[in-house]
Scaffold this motif. Structure first.
Motif, PDB file in Angstrom:
ATOM      1  N   THR A  28     156.962 -18.717 -20.321  1.00  0.00           N
ATOM      2  CA  THR A  28     157.633 -19.998 -20.467  1.00  0.00           C
ATOM      3  C   THR A  28     157.085 -20.777 -21.661  1.00  0.00           C
ATOM      4  N   GLU A  29     157.730 -21.883 -21.933  1.00  0.00           N
ATOM      5  CA  GLU A  29     157.356 -22.735 -23.057  1.00  0.00           C
ATOM      6  C   GLU A  29     155.900 -23.204 -23.008  1.00  0.00           C
ATOM      7  N   PRO A  30     155.404 -23.722 -21.858  1.00  0.00           N
ATOM      8  CA  PRO A  30     154.007 -24.188 -21.853  1.00  0.00           C
ATOM      9  C   PRO A  30     153.003 -23.085 -22.151  1.00  0.00           C
ATOM     10  N   THR A  31     153.251 -21.878 -21.655  1.00  0.00           N
ATOM     11  CA  THR A  31     152.323 -20.773 -21.900  1.00  0.00           C
ATOM     12  C   THR A  31     152.344 -20.378 -23.367  1.00  0.00           C
TER      13      THR A  31
ATOM     14  N   GLY B 176     151.915 -17.598 -15.686  1.00  0.00           N
ATOM     15  CA  GLY B 176     150.544 -17.828 -16.145  1.00  0.00           C
ATOM     16  C   GLY B 176     149.627 -18.390 -15.079  1.00  0.00           C
ATOM     17  N   ARG B 177     149.858 -18.001 -13.823  1.00  0.00           N
ATOM     18  CA  ARG B 177     149.032 -18.514 -12.734  1.00  0.00           C
ATOM     19  C   ARG B 177     147.584 -18.056 -12.908  1.00  0.00           C
ATOM     20  N   LEU B 178     146.659 -18.983 -12.684  1.00  0.00           N
ATOM     21  CA  LEU B 178     145.239 -18.715 -12.874  1.00  0.00           C
ATOM     22  C   LEU B 178     144.574 -18.275 -11.570  1.00  0.00           C
ATOM     23  N   SER B 179     143.768 -17.251 -11.679  1.00  0.00           N
ATOM     24  CA  SER B 179     142.922 -16.809 -10.570  1.00  0.00           C
ATOM     25  C   SER B 179     141.757 -16.065 -11.196  1.00  0.00           C
ATOM     26  N   TRP B 180     140.747 -16.828 -11.649  1.00  0.00           N
ATOM     27  CA  TRP B 180     139.710 -16.267 -12.519  1.00  0.00           C
ATOM     28  C   TRP B 180     138.324 -16.692 -12.043  1.00  0.00           C
ATOM     29  N   LYS B 181     137.389 -15.745 -12.119  1.00  0.00           N
ATOM     30  CA  LYS B 181     135.988 -16.030 -11.840  1.00  0.00           C
ATOM     31  C   LYS B 181     135.137 -15.486 -12.978  1.00  0.00           C
ATOM     32  N   ASN B 182     134.116 -16.234 -13.327  1.00  0.00           N
ATOM     33  CA  ASN B 182     133.205 -15.852 -14.396  1.00  0.00           C
ATOM     34  C   ASN B 182     132.209 -14.834 -13.839  1.00  0.00           C
TER      35      ASN B 182
ATOM     36  N   HIS C 209     160.096 -22.760 -13.432  1.00  0.00           N
ATOM     37  CA  HIS C 209     159.043 -21.941 -14.046  1.00  0.00           C
ATOM     38  C   HIS C 209     158.232 -22.750 -15.055  1.00  0.00           C
ATOM     39  N   ILE C 210     158.912 -23.564 -15.853  1.00  0.00           N
ATOM     40  CA  ILE C 210     158.219 -24.338 -16.880  1.00  0.00           C
ATOM     41  C   ILE C 210     157.267 -25.349 -16.246  1.00  0.00           C
ATOM     42  N   LEU C 211     157.695 -26.022 -15.193  1.00  0.00           N
ATOM     43  CA  LEU C 211     156.840 -27.016 -14.541  1.00  0.00           C
ATOM     44  C   LEU C 211     155.618 -26.365 -13.910  1.00  0.00           C
ATOM     45  N   ARG C 212     155.809 -25.236 -13.268  1.00  0.00           N
ATOM     46  CA  ARG C 212     154.656 -24.540 -12.698  1.00  0.00           C
ATOM     47  C   ARG C 212     153.701 -24.081 -13.800  1.00  0.00           C
ATOM     48  N   SER C 213     154.269 -23.531 -14.854  1.00  0.00           N
ATOM     49  CA  SER C 213     153.435 -23.064 -15.962  1.00  0.00           C
ATOM     50  C   SER C 213     152.673 -24.211 -16.612  1.00  0.00           C
ATOM     51  N   GLN C 214     153.298 -25.380 -16.696  1.00  0.00           N
ATOM     52  CA  GLN C 214     152.614 -26.528 -17.277  1.00  0.00           C
ATOM     53  C   GLN C 214     151.431 -26.946 -16.428  1.00  0.00           C
ATOM     54  N   ALA C 215     151.568 -26.862 -15.107  1.00  0.00           N
ATOM     55  CA  ALA C 215     150.442 -27.181 -14.217  1.00  0.00           C
ATOM     56  C   ALA C 215     149.281 -26.221 -14.459  1.00  0.00           C
ATOM     57  N   PHE C 216     149.583 -24.920 -14.618  1.00  0.00           N
ATOM     58  CA  PHE C 216     148.523 -23.948 -14.900  1.00  0.00           C
ATOM     59  C   PHE C 216     147.905 -24.209 -16.269  1.00  0.00           C
ATOM     60  N   ALA C 217     148.741 -24.537 -17.248  1.00  0.00           N
ATOM     61  CA  ALA C 217     148.237 -24.819 -18.594  1.00  0.00           C
ATOM     62  C   ALA C 217     147.342 -26.057 -18.604  1.00  0.00           C
ATOM     63  N   ASN C 218     147.714 -27.083 -17.848  1.00  0.00           N
ATOM     64  CA  ASN C 218     146.891 -28.298 -17.776  1.00  0.00           C
ATOM     65  C   ASN C 218     145.506 -27.990 -17.219  1.00  0.00           C
ATOM     66  N   LEU C 219     145.452 -27.132 -16.185  1.00  0.00           N
ATOM     67  CA  LEU C 219     144.157 -26.769 -15.613  1.00  0.00           C
ATOM     68  C   LEU C 219     143.344 -25.971 -16.616  1.00  0.00           C
ATOM     69  N   TRP C 220     144.005 -25.058 -17.337  1.00  0.00           N
ATOM     70  CA  TRP C 220     143.287 -24.288 -18.363  1.00  0.00           C
ATOM     71  C   TRP C 220     142.684 -25.226 -19.410  1.00  0.00           C
ATOM     72  N   LEU C 221     143.428 -26.234 -19.816  1.00  0.00           N
ATOM     73  CA  LEU C 221     142.925 -27.175 -20.819  1.00  0.00           C
ATOM     74  C   LEU C 221     141.717 -27.947 -20.304  1.00  0.00           C
ATOM     75  N   LYS C 222     141.680 -28.239 -19.021  1.00  0.00           N
ATOM     76  CA  LYS C 222     140.502 -28.887 -18.444  1.00  0.00           C
ATOM     77  C   LYS C 222     139.293 -27.949 -18.507  1.00  0.00           C
ATOM     78  N   ALA C 223     139.529 -26.676 -18.223  1.00  0.00           N
ATOM     79  CA  ALA C 223     138.438 -25.696 -18.326  1.00  0.00           C
ATOM     80  C   ALA C 223     137.939 -25.595 -19.761  1.00  0.00           C
ATOM     81  N   ARG C 224     138.847 -25.591 -20.694  1.00  0.00           N
ATOM     82  CA  ARG C 224     138.488 -25.529 -22.116  1.00  0.00           C
ATOM     83  C   ARG C 224     137.693 -26.771 -22.527  1.00  0.00           C
ATOM     84  N   LYS C 225     138.095 -27.926 -22.047  1.00  0.00           N
ATOM     85  CA  LYS C 225     137.382 -29.172 -22.363  1.00  0.00           C
ATOM     86  C   LYS C 225     135.945 -29.104 -21.851  1.00  0.00           C
ATOM     87  N   ALA C 226     135.768 -28.600 -20.633  1.00  0.00           N
ATOM     88  CA  ALA C 226     134.423 -28.472 -20.065  1.00  0.00           C
ATOM     89  C   ALA C 226     133.595 -27.474 -20.867  1.00  0.00           C
ATOM     90  N   HIS C 227     134.208 -26.373 -21.240  1.00  0.00           N
ATOM     91  CA  HIS C 227     133.517 -25.337 -22.009  1.00  0.00           C
ATOM     92  C   HIS C 227     133.059 -25.878 -23.350  1.00  0.00           C
TER      93      HIS C 227
END
Length: 276
Positions: free
Chosen positions: A124-127, A40-46, A211-229
């Motif tokens: 993985t579990e976090p995703t 679930g690695r993030l690489s996104w632009k609006n 894999h789970i730890l890396r995915s959790q890092a990506f999920a945490n960043l996504w949640l920050k983006a969601r909070k800002a949104h």
């Protein structure tokens, strides 16, 4: 690994360091190649925002110690076992074969990250938990689970290590000890990257944890983006484990600083306008 072993003394849960490795977690090549799991690695632009001619000031933010923060995650304790019931047990963790739901939002990245291949995928579990959270919030449908490989799980496997490293890191920052700060960063990053099938770490072999730890890092960043949104800020870019570009007053959401709960501005730039 010595730090990890020390923080596990007297722990309630005994984890397996060398369970049999599921074929899905084995790399396809001897020295290169990937296994079957998508992190679930993030690489996104609006892109709609980037093509708008209205000028906007953007702040590029850095999420501090992203991998260390990811230590707070559900990790499987023992050997992964197969389950084809199509249900999710929150007391277990591992990898899951799903049909991902459509993601119909242009102002937020997909929780699956930069996946450009359609169809079913092992995650993985976090995703999975992130997708289920999005479904509860009405952002998408729930993912369809076809089968899983899981074990009984707990969030506490790395909790003492996380708290200890966070404390030492906080003290090092307070004393402007950049040598210790960078050493800690290298240590926990290496801890994650070598716990899979690496020849540099012969004390543990848990590619599922990696894999789970890396995915959790990506999920945490996504949640920050969601909070800002949710707070009305425009999300301009979300990349990797720690880079978040926003418009608006981000300090309403996070304090500025280097602690795990804070955010650090990297630079500013303007989108749109006559020079775009």
């Amino acid at each position: 690994m010595a730090w990890f072993d020390h923080t596990r003394k007297g722990s309630r849960y005994e984890h397996s360091s060398f369970p049999p490795v599921n074929d899905l977690l084995k790399k396809t090549g001897q020295k290169s190649g990937a296994d079957a799991v998508w992190e679930g690695r993030l690489s996104w632009k609006n892109m709609p925002l980037r093509t708008d001619t209205a000028p906007r000031e953007v702040t590029a933010l850095d999420a501090n110690a992203a991998y260390l923060a990811a230590f707070k995650t559900h990790l499987p304790i023992g050997q992964l076992t197969h389950d084809d019931s199509g249900t999710h047990d929150p007391k277990r963790a591992g990898i899951h074969h799903i049909t991902p739901p459509p993601w119909n939002h242009t102002d937020l990245p997909s929780p699956l990250g930069d996946r450009r291949t359609a169809g079913d995928v092992w995650i993985t579990e976090p995703t999975l938990r992130l997708l289920q959270r999005c479904a509860r919030d009405g952002l998408c449908e729930a993912p369809a689970i076809h089968e899983s490989w899981t074990s009984g799980a707990t969030e506490n496997v790395l909790e003492k290590l996380r708290r200890t490293l966070a404390h030492v890191r906080r003290e090092a920052i307070a004393h402007e000890d950049e040598v210790t700060t960078e050493y800690l960063k290298a240590a926990y990053a290496k801890f994650i990257s070598t716990m899979g099938e690496s020849t540099y770490n012969r004390e543990i072999r848990r590619p599922d944890w990696m894999h789970i730890l890396r995915s959790q890092a990506f999920a945490n960043l996504w949640l920050k983006a969601r909070k800002a949104h949710q707070a009305g800020l425009d999300v301009v870019e979300v990349t990797g484990t720690d880079e978040l570009h926003l418009t608006g007053d981000w300090r309403r959401l996070w304090d500025e600083g280097r602690d795990l709960t804070e955010m650090k501005p990297k630079h500013h730039y303007v989108l749109g306008g006559s020079d775009q």
